[in-house]
Structures are given as C-alpha cells and as structure tokens.
Design a protein around this motif. Structure first.
Motif, PDB file in Angstrom:
ATOM      1  N   ASP A  17      -2.377  -0.846  -5.475  1.00 29.33           N
ATOM      2  CA  ASP A  17      -1.905  -2.224  -5.499  1.00 29.33           C
ATOM      3  C   ASP A  17      -3.086  -3.160  -5.713  1.00 29.33           C
ATOM      4  O   ASP A  17      -4.206  -2.883  -5.273  1.00 29.33           O
ATOM      5  CB  ASP A  17      -1.104  -2.579  -4.243  1.00 29.33           C
ATOM      6  CG  ASP A  17      -1.926  -2.481  -2.966  1.00 29.33           C
ATOM      7  OD1 ASP A  17      -2.792  -1.581  -2.871  1.00 29.33           O
ATOM      8  OD2 ASP A  17      -1.694  -3.294  -2.062  1.00 29.33           O
ATOM      9  N   ASP A  74       0.826  -1.218   0.000  1.00 34.71           N
ATOM     10  CA  ASP A  74       0.000   0.000   0.000  1.00 34.71           C
ATOM     11  C   ASP A  74       0.858   1.266   0.000  1.00 34.71           C
ATOM     12  O   ASP A  74       0.526   2.252  -0.662  1.00 34.71           O
ATOM     13  CB  ASP A  74      -0.925   0.010   1.223  1.00 34.71           C
ATOM     14  CG  ASP A  74      -2.172  -0.840   1.002  1.00 34.71           C
ATOM     15  OD1 ASP A  74      -2.670  -0.871  -0.127  1.00 34.71           O
ATOM     16  OD2 ASP A  74      -2.639  -1.453   1.977  1.00 34.71           O
ATOM     17  N   ARG A 119      -5.276   7.629  -6.560  1.00 35.06           N
ATOM     18  CA  ARG A 119      -6.109   6.903  -7.523  1.00 35.06           C
ATOM     19  C   ARG A 119      -6.813   7.848  -8.490  1.00 35.06           C
ATOM     20  O   ARG A 119      -7.311   7.418  -9.523  1.00 35.06           O
ATOM     21  CB  ARG A 119      -7.163   6.083  -6.771  1.00 35.06           C
ATOM     22  CG  ARG A 119      -6.558   5.038  -5.856  1.00 35.06           C
ATOM     23  CD  ARG A 119      -7.617   4.308  -5.071  1.00 35.06           C
ATOM     24  NE  ARG A 119      -7.010   3.257  -4.245  1.00 35.06           N
ATOM     25  CZ  ARG A 119      -7.691   2.363  -3.558  1.00 35.06           C
ATOM     26  NH1 ARG A 119      -9.011   2.386  -3.579  1.00 35.06           N
ATOM     27  NH2 ARG A 119      -7.070   1.452  -2.861  1.00 35.06           N
ATOM     28  N   SER A 151      -5.110  -5.893  -4.861  1.00 35.68           N
ATOM     29  CA  SER A 151      -5.366  -6.752  -3.707  1.00 35.68           C
ATOM     30  C   SER A 151      -6.699  -7.488  -3.827  1.00 35.68           C
ATOM     31  O   SER A 151      -6.840  -8.615  -3.376  1.00 35.68           O
ATOM     32  CB  SER A 151      -5.348  -5.925  -2.416  1.00 35.68           C
ATOM     33  OG  SER A 151      -6.242  -4.832  -2.517  1.00 35.68           O
TER      34      SER A 151
END
Ligand SMILES: [Mg+2]
Length: 323
Positions: free
Chosen positions: A211, A73, A149, A213
């Motif tokens: 990332d 992260d 983001r 996940s």
C-alpha cells in the motif's frame, strides 16, 4: 475519563458479529478461531498527533484513519481483515470524545469493501502527554498465497488503484479548509479518510503488492529492492483526480504530490499483462497501468514525450530511497 469508560463504549457499540470471534471485548483476552486452510496476517500502526495527523483533526477522523491505515496493510497482502485491537494514549478523555472516536473506528470498518464484518476484539487506554492511537489488525489469507513485495518479475506491469497525490494536496490545503471539509473537499477527505480497497482481488493474480503510505516512488522502490528488479515508469500515466489538477499551482508540484506524497493508501501491484483485466474486474475501483518491471536495476522515470526525468523533479526524500 476512567479506563472502563472507553472499554464500555467499545463493548456496547462493538459486540462481536463474526462466527470466528469466539469471545470479543470483556475478558482478559479475546478468543479467535482461525479458518482452516488459511494463514493469519498481523500488522500494527501507531498514529501520533501532529506527526501522523494534524493536531486539529476531528476525533471521528482520528479513529477512522487509525483503522484505515491498518486495513490497507492487510489488503496489500491479499488478505481479508477480521479483527482489530485498539490502544489509546491520551492526556484527558471524556465520554463524548470516546463516543466520537468509536464512531470513527466503526465507520472505517463499515467502509471496508469486503463481505464480512470486522470485529474489534480488544482495547486499552492509558494517560499520556501526547495523543497516540495504536491499532493492530489481523486478517485471513489462503495458505501460502499472501502477496509479498518480493514477487515482481521482469516483464510484469506495474499498476495502481484509485488516484495518487490527493492526500498530499489535502495536507497543503488543510489550514485553509472549510468547516465540514472531511465530507465535502475530495482532497481533504482523502487525507483523513483513505479509500479502502478489497485486497482479496490480488490473490492468484498479482505477483507483488504494497500500500502506498510513504509516497509512490519510495514505496515502489520497496518492491524493486525486495524483488531485485528495476522498473520503467510513465510518470504522466500516474492516475490523478480532477481536484488534484485543479489544486496544483504548476506541473512540478503536481508531479511531486503524485510521485512522493504520502498517505494515499492505494494499492501498488505488479502482475503479468494478462492478469490486469481480471484484476480490474475483481477490484471495485480504477486500476491504472503506470509502468513495467525491468531486469536492469533502478527506476527510470519517463514523461509523456519519453524524456527521462531527473531527481530534481521530485522531492529529495522520495527519490533518494531508490537512488
Ligand atoms: Mg504498508
């Protein structure tokens, strides 16, 4: 096991090695000195037995993964991880358990590709019915330059590090794994010890990142939503390990693992086309372009023949997120 034994195991193994750790484990709180001209990134993740990792995962691998998912992260924001705290809730512990756990924590810190050590500056243990590990990671990023983001722009390319789908395939294989599979089986290895990426390479080059996940499509959907853009994705360009192709019983399963399987902890980023080369040079891993950011909202998934893939190709969970 009494609480001081874990703290003791942490203290003897993990003496502070960073100049900016003024005080590590041992007092009521650690003392940390932020770098000038930088901001701090803070993230935390809890892993619960049987929910976030199989119940028969080795103690070493539990420690490793708990650290790795947090470093991932920090990397996704373009940061350099500096400090960790570790909280453990467990039914019963002994010294051997604590030592193996600390070995796993240390191994993940050592595997991080950045040049500076990562210090564990705090820890806590409580008794609980279910094994639960919470790690908090703190990292540095140059002021105002963290990768968020929301920065993807129309025309940016979408790229992903490493390979996708390995951890999902590893989870399917988990019940039949051989002894020592964490070292020898590449798919199992990716599930329990995610590869760590040096996110500092993203600074000044990537426009958005996270990332992977929860599954690639779901996570890319987070970037599209936050950036208020759409994307065209070349599904057959998603990077795959040889072991994944060998493990997949059919193309549908292969695509589902790649597009919706979680736990890969690769970085998905967007960047202008002329930054892909510099990013590739700065990252110490493969970087594969898999699509492009578009003005029209939503995600269009195309196969190698240019055919539009429909939702039933992927698991519902991954697809629904951006539908
Ligand atoms: Mg994340």
């Amino acid at each position: 096991m009494r609480e001081f034994e874990l703290i003791d195991a942490l203290r003897t193994c993990l003496a502070a090695r960073r100049d900016d750790t003024r005080l590590g484990i041992g007092d009521d709180a650690g003392i940390l000195a932020p770098l000038p001209h930088s901001e701090l990134l803070v993230t935390t993740d809890t892993l619960i037995r049987d929910r976030h990792f199989p119940g028969d995962t080795s103690v070493f691998d539990i420690g490793y993964k708990a650290v790795a998912v947090n470093l991932s992260d920090i990397a996704a924001m373009g940061g350099a991880p500096a400090w960790l705290t570790v909280s453990l809730a467990a039914p019963a512990l002994d010294r051997a358990w604590a030592d193996a756990f600390v070995d796993g924590l240390q191994a993940a810190c050592a595997a991080y590709p950045g040049p500076d050590p990562i210090d564990i500056v705090g820890g806590d243990t409580t008794r609980a019915d279910q094994l639960m590990v919470t790690v908090t990671a703190i990292g540095h990023v140059p002021s105002g330059q963290a990768i968020r983001r929301s920065g993807a722009r129309v025309g940016d390319l979408i790229a992903v590090t490493g390979t996708l789908g390995d951890a999902a395939a590893g989870l399917v294989r988990w019940p039949q794994r051989e002894p020592g599979a964490s070292e020898t089986d590449p798919l199992i290895r990716r599930l329990v010890r995610p590869d760590l990426r040096d996110g500092r390479a993203l600074i000044g080059r990537a426009t958005a990142a996270l990332d992977v996940s929860d599954g690639f499509l779901a996570d890319l959907g987070h970037i599209l939503t936050a950036s208020n853009v759409g994307a065209r994705l070349a599904v057959d360009d998603l990077p795959a390990a040889h072991a994944l192709a060998a493990a997949a019983p059919d193309l549908t399963t292969f695509r589902r693992w790649q597009a919706t399987g979680g736990d890969d902890y690769e970085l998905c980023l967007t960047a202008p086309a002329d930054q892909i080369g510099p990013l590739r040079d700065a990252l110490d891993c493969a970087l594969t372009v898999v699509g492009e950011i578009t003005a029209e909202p939503g995600l269009t998934c195309l196969d190698r023949h240019g055919q539009c893939l429909t939702a039933d190709v992927f698991s519902q969970a991954g697809w629904d997120h951006f539908a």
